[in-house]
Each structure stands twice: as structure tokens, then as C-alpha cells.
Design a protein around this motif. Structure first.
Motif, short mmCIF file in Angstrom:
data_model
loop_
_atom_site.label_atom_id
_atom_site.label_comp_id
_atom_site.label_asym_id
_atom_site.label_seq_id
_atom_site.Cartn_x
_atom_site.Cartn_y
_atom_site.Cartn_z
N SER A 1 0.79 -1.23 0.00
CA SER A 1 0.00 0.00 0.00
C SER A 1 0.82 1.28 0.00
O SER A 1 0.28 2.36 -0.22
CB SER A 1 -0.91 0.02 1.23
N ILE A 2 2.11 1.16 0.29
CA ILE A 2 2.96 2.35 0.42
C ILE A 2 4.39 1.98 0.04
O ILE A 2 4.85 0.87 0.31
CB ILE A 2 2.88 2.90 1.86
N ALA B 1 -0.46 1.26 6.42
CA ALA B 1 0.14 2.33 5.60
C ALA B 1 -0.07 3.71 6.21
O ALA B 1 0.80 4.58 6.10
CB ALA B 1 -0.43 2.29 4.18
N ASP B 2 -1.19 3.95 6.87
CA ASP B 2 -1.43 5.25 7.52
C ASP B 2 -0.41 5.50 8.63
O ASP B 2 0.10 6.60 8.78
CB ASP B 2 -2.84 5.35 8.09
N ARG C 1 1.92 6.76 -1.55
CA ARG C 1 0.83 5.81 -1.34
C ARG C 1 0.48 5.16 -2.68
O ARG C 1 0.37 5.83 -3.69
CB ARG C 1 -0.40 6.51 -0.78
N GLU D 1 -1.59 11.47 0.45
CA GLU D 1 -0.19 11.73 0.12
C GLU D 1 0.36 12.79 1.03
O GLU D 1 -0.38 13.61 1.58
CB GLU D 1 -0.06 12.19 -1.34
#
Length: 84
Positions: free
Chosen positions: A14-15, A53-54, A72, A78
């Protein structure tokens, strides 16, 4: 070390996290903030899939030197450019 950029990318699902060694000031914000992703005793030392990812993005944004950046790949938020 030369003046050229020594930038490496670490891709997750995811990132993607990039690290520019020449900018790093070894403040260890990343290691303290998310040791399951940033572990200098491991290779590769950045494992973006080690956390949500956050959370990875949040810790990368705290890098005081700007050596860490992210992109991302899941449509998440972003990073905004720093204010002048």
C-alpha cells in the motif's frame, strides 16, 4: 560519501518508502516510532508492510531531515510539501 543521491525505495502493498542516506541525521524518529517497520539491525531495514500504511506515513512525516519520504499506492493520503 559522494554528493550524489543515495536513494533507495522499499515497496510495500500500500505504500512505498524511500530513504536518502545522505540526508539522514540519525535522529531515530523512525526506529522509535515504528520499530516493526524500521529496524536497522535487519536487511532490508525498512519493511513497509510491517504496519498499516497510515501509520507508516505518519512516522515518515516526522523525519526531521526529510531523508524518508513515501508514496501511497493504495489511494491513501499523500504527503503535503512542507510550508515555506
Amino acid at each position: 560519501m559522494s554528493e550524489g543521491t543515495d536513494r533507495r525505495s522499499y515497496e510495500g502493498r500500500s505504500i512505498t518508502v524511500t530513504f536518502e542516506a545522505g540526508r539522514c541525521r540519525h535522529a531515530a524518529e523512525c526506529v522509535r516510532g515504528l520499530p516493526e517497520v524500521f529496524d536497522t539491525g535487519r536487511r532490508p531495514w525498512i519493511r513497509p508492510d510491517g504496519a498499516d500504511a497510515d501509520r507508516v506515513a505518519e512516522v515518515v512525516r516526522r523525519c526531521p531531515s526529510g531523508a524518508l519520504r513515501y508514496e501511497r499506492t493504495d489511494g491513501g493520503e499523500e504527503a503535503r510539501p512542507p510550508s515555506a
